[in-house]
Scaffold this motif. Structure first.
Motif, PDB file in Angstrom:
ATOM      1  N   ALA A 168       0.822  -1.205   0.000  1.00  0.00           N
ATOM      2  CA  ALA A 168       0.000   0.000   0.000  1.00  0.00           C
ATOM      3  C   ALA A 168       0.857   1.257   0.000  1.00  0.00           C
ATOM      4  O   ALA A 168       0.584   2.232  -0.719  1.00  0.00           O
ATOM      5  N   SER A 169       1.940   1.253   0.795  1.00  0.00           N
ATOM      6  CA  SER A 169       2.813   2.429   0.842  1.00  0.00           C
ATOM      7  C   SER A 169       3.549   2.629  -0.480  1.00  0.00           C
ATOM      8  O   SER A 169       3.767   3.768  -0.914  1.00  0.00           O
ATOM      9  N   VAL A 170       3.928   1.532  -1.157  1.00  0.00           N
ATOM     10  CA  VAL A 170       4.601   1.653  -2.465  1.00  0.00           C
ATOM     11  C   VAL A 170       3.643   2.234  -3.492  1.00  0.00           C
ATOM     12  O   VAL A 170       4.025   3.087  -4.307  1.00  0.00           O
ATOM     13  N   ARG A 171       2.403   1.803  -3.489  1.00  0.00           N
ATOM     14  CA  ARG A 171       1.424   2.334  -4.446  1.00  0.00           C
ATOM     15  C   ARG A 171       1.121   3.810  -4.184  1.00  0.00           C
ATOM     16  O   ARG A 171       0.779   4.553  -5.116  1.00  0.00           O
ATOM     17  N   ASP A 172       1.205   4.230  -2.928  1.00  0.00           N
ATOM     18  CA  ASP A 172       0.880   5.611  -2.582  1.00  0.00           C
ATOM     19  C   ASP A 172       2.035   6.585  -2.805  1.00  0.00           C
ATOM     20  O   ASP A 172       1.846   7.809  -2.652  1.00  0.00           O
TER      21      ASP A 172
ATOM     22  N   LYS B  16       6.561   5.970 -11.263  1.00  0.00           N
ATOM     23  CA  LYS B  16       5.687   5.895 -12.427  1.00  0.00           C
ATOM     24  C   LYS B  16       5.765   4.543 -13.126  1.00  0.00           C
ATOM     25  O   LYS B  16       4.838   4.164 -13.835  1.00  0.00           O
ATOM     26  N   THR B  17       6.873   3.834 -12.957  1.00  0.00           N
ATOM     27  CA  THR B  17       7.064   2.558 -13.650  1.00  0.00           C
ATOM     28  C   THR B  17       6.963   1.399 -12.670  1.00  0.00           C
ATOM     29  O   THR B  17       7.230   1.564 -11.463  1.00  0.00           O
TER      30      THR B  17
ATOM     31  N   GLU C  39      13.852   9.658  -3.787  1.00  0.00           N
ATOM     32  CA  GLU C  39      14.772   9.061  -4.756  1.00  0.00           C
ATOM     33  C   GLU C  39      14.091   8.870  -6.107  1.00  0.00           C
ATOM     34  O   GLU C  39      12.888   8.613  -6.174  1.00  0.00           O
ATOM     35  N   ASP C  40      14.928   8.930  -7.150  1.00  0.00           N
ATOM     36  CA  ASP C  40      14.450   8.680  -8.521  1.00  0.00           C
ATOM     37  C   ASP C  40      14.761   7.224  -8.855  1.00  0.00           C
ATOM     38  O   ASP C  40      15.807   6.885  -9.414  1.00  0.00           O
ATOM     39  N   LEU C  41      13.841   6.344  -8.480  1.00  0.00           N
ATOM     40  CA  LEU C  41      14.063   4.905  -8.657  1.00  0.00           C
ATOM     41  C   LEU C  41      13.701   4.425 -10.053  1.00  0.00           C
ATOM     42  O   LEU C  41      14.042   3.301 -10.429  1.00  0.00           O
ATOM     43  N   ASP C  42      12.976   5.214 -10.815  1.00  0.00           N
ATOM     44  CA  ASP C  42      12.546   4.769 -12.149  1.00  0.00           C
ATOM     45  C   ASP C  42      13.697   4.773 -13.155  1.00  0.00           C
ATOM     46  O   ASP C  42      13.769   3.905 -14.034  1.00  0.00           O
TER      47      ASP C  42
END
Length: 606
Positions: free
Chosen positions: A90-94, A99-100, A169-172
């Protein structure tokens, strides 16, 4: 030469890289201080290696624009298999910046490492290979034994405390490239083995405390579940008790209503019985008066019969004298015979009526046992009437004999018929008048008898209704008795449930007290560990005297070193011993921090 399978070689290389990255991360974290940030290079390399391991053997999925190959699909399955992973998903989706699907998977791996449950989550995935077959090929690393080995290696990462900031962080757009230069050995690594041994001892103690914390958390969660279930059962029992109390109140109200109705019905029945008794007494009095009138009528008939007998004697004397009036006398006698036959018919009707009266009196005697005295009086009256009827029968027999004598005298008195015509005509008219009066009296008696029959029928109907009401009241009383028995059973069940609730509350209080004690002990241990983190051991050359007794160490006074606080004591001063479940002998404990003491050689002995 046998050609090796390229997928097997890939799996072996990825397994070796995972071993090196996990080992290097643990060693560097122990030397660095065990709390890592997101910029720490070995940690970044570890995440890159884990991405390559999870991407190995992934099936390519077609989309509208291009082919898609991400690891977010299998990681989403963990939410269904392991309920505690719902918070991470849930926290990852929020998270707003992701975006990816690859960025979400990288954030998921970082949150799982911070929770120290990455090994548990991936173990759930490896067990469910039927579900993994939808995302991976049959030769993938996660479908083979190498995946289980990597999950076992990830258990060692629970030693590390990671503090990662995922939100900014820019994880995408990160590029996952493995840096092999990190895993090459150097001379400094060989010299730091002694330090790693010391750090391993500290980590052992920390792992022991963390395992205790996990066990205590599991027991606390199970106790909370038990408390919730007991609270639910208590609420259910309270609701059932309230329902039972309401039912008992309703039954009591119905019982009071039934009792009041019963008393009203009893009063009505008593009133009806009193009224019926009064009516019966009035009927008996009327019956007595009617019987008295009949007696008077019978006395008058007797008197008239005597007078007629005297007149007939005179007639016989006159018949001897007047033979010429024979034909007229015969006509008069025929008329008299007709009247006598009518009287006989009336007497027969009276007998039948008397028989009916007897039968009705017998039935009334069977039905009304309460009025026995009145029925005895009726029977006496009936016996008197029977005597009177017997007397009337005797008089009728005498009349018949006299008529026979008169018939004989008719032959002699034929001459005197003409003179006696007028007298007999007058007498016949008077007799007809008397017979008409008697017929009227008989009609009155018949009407009285009909009235008595109607009264008796009404009394019988009232008696039947009263019997029905009595039977209905008996059934109602039986139902009330059954309701009382059910009420007593409900009271017993209520007492039993109350005793069970009291026992459960006592057990909960004991469990709560034990939990509070265990929590206080854990907090004390944590505070002691926090206070003693920054201390360092003394060297053997510098530690020459005991800190408590200030005596020099020797063969008899050996050194005992505390792992946490770094203080050194002699064996005479460190007498505090603590039994452990893992060791058969008790262990010596520090006086200040209560940690386990390590025996060291003295300066004089090698």
């Amino acid at each position: 030469l046998a050609v090796k399978d390229p997928t097997a070689v890939e799996r072996a290389n990825l397994l070796n890289m995972a071993k090196l990255s996990i080992k290097g991360l643990i060693e560097s974290a122990l030397s660095f201080g065990r709390t890592l940030d997101s910029d720490y290079p070995p940690l970044q390399q570890f995440f890159v290696v884990m991405e390559h391991c999870l991407k190995h053997g992934l099936k390519v999925r077609k989309s509208f624009l291009s082919y898609n190959k991400t690891i977010w699909g299998p990681l989403e399955l963990v939410e269904k298999l392991y309920p505690e992973a719902e918070e991470i998903a849930a926290s990852v989706r929020d998270l707003p910046g992701l975006k990816t699907p690859l960025g979400r998977a990288r954030a998921w791996l970082r949150l799982a490492l911070m929770q120290k449950k990455m090994a548990d989550y991936l173990r759930c995935l490896i067990i469910q290979r039927d579900l993994l077959s939808e995302f991976y090929e049959y030769h993938a690393l996660m479908m083979e034994e190498e995946g289980a080995v990597i999950v076992g290696l990830l258990v060692g990462l629970n030693v590390i405390d990671a503090n990662l900031c995922v939100k900014g962080e820019d994880l995408d757009s990160q590029v996952g490239v493995i840096d092999f230069s990190v895993y090459l050995k150097s001379d400094d690594d060989i010299g730091g083995k002694e330090r790693n041994v010391q750090i391993a001892a500290i980590l052992d103690q920390k792992n022991y405390v963390e395992e205790l914390n996990r066990q205590l958390n599991s027991t606390v969660s199970s106790l909370h579940a038990r408390v919730d279930s007991l609270e639910k059962s208590n609420t259910k029992l309270i609701e059932e008790l309230a329902i039972a109390k309401n039912n008992i109140i309703k039954l009591q109200e119905e019982n009071h209503q039934l009792r009041s109705e019963n008393t009203l019905i009893l009063m009505k029945t008593q009133h009806h019985l009193e009224v019926s008794k009064v009516d019966v007494e009035a009927e008996l009095q009327t019956y007595k008066h009617s019987r008295q009138g009949l007696d008077e009528m019978y006395n008058e008939a007797r008197r008239q019969l005597r007078e007629e007998a005297q007149l007939r004697q005179d007639m016989e004397n006159e018949l001897v004298v007047q033979v010429s009036m024979k034909h007229e006398i015969e006509l008069a006698m025929k008329l008299l015979e007709k009247d006598i036959h009518e009287k006989q018919d009336t007497l027969i009707g009276l007998r039948q009526q008397l028989d009916e009266v007897k039968a009705i009196n017998v039935e009334m005697y069977q039905k009304l046992q309460v009025s026995e005295d009145a029925m005895k009086e009726k029977n006496e009256i009936i016996s008197r009437l029977e005597d009177k009827t017997n007397q009337i029968n005797a008089t009728m027999k005498q009349l018949e004999q006299r008529l026979q004598q008169a018939e004989k005298a008719q032959m002699e008195a034929e001459a005197e018929d003409e003179k006696l015509k007028q007298e007999y005509v007058n007498k016949s008219e008077s007799l007809q008048n008397e017979f008409s009066q008697k017929e009227k009296q008989l009609l009155q008696l018949e009407t009285d008898l009909k009235i008595e029959k109607e009264w008796r029928q009404t009394l019988e109907d009232d008696l039947q209704k009263e019997k029905e009401t009595v039977s209905h009241l008996r059934t109602e009383t039986q139902e009330i008795v059954n309701l009382k028995k059910e009420f007593l059973k409900l009271q017993e069940k209520n007492k039993h449930l109350k005793s069970i609730c009291e026992d459960q509350e006592a057990a909960l209080q004991e469990l709560a007290s034990k939990l509070s004690e265990s929590k206080l002990k854990i907090e004390d241990i944590k505070e002691a560990n926090k206070a003693l983190q920054g201390q360092v051991w003394l060297k053997d050359k510098e530690a020459t005297h005991c800190k408590l007794c200030e005596k020099e160490f020797s063969l008899s006074k050996r050194k005992h070193h505390c792992r946490n606080c770094g203080e050194i004591f002699c064996n005479a001063c460190s007498d505090n011993e603590l039994p452990l479940p893992s060791s058969p002998k008790p262990v010596r404990v520090c006086d200040s921090c209560h940690a386990i003491l390590i025996q060291r050689c003295s300066s004089n002995v090698p």
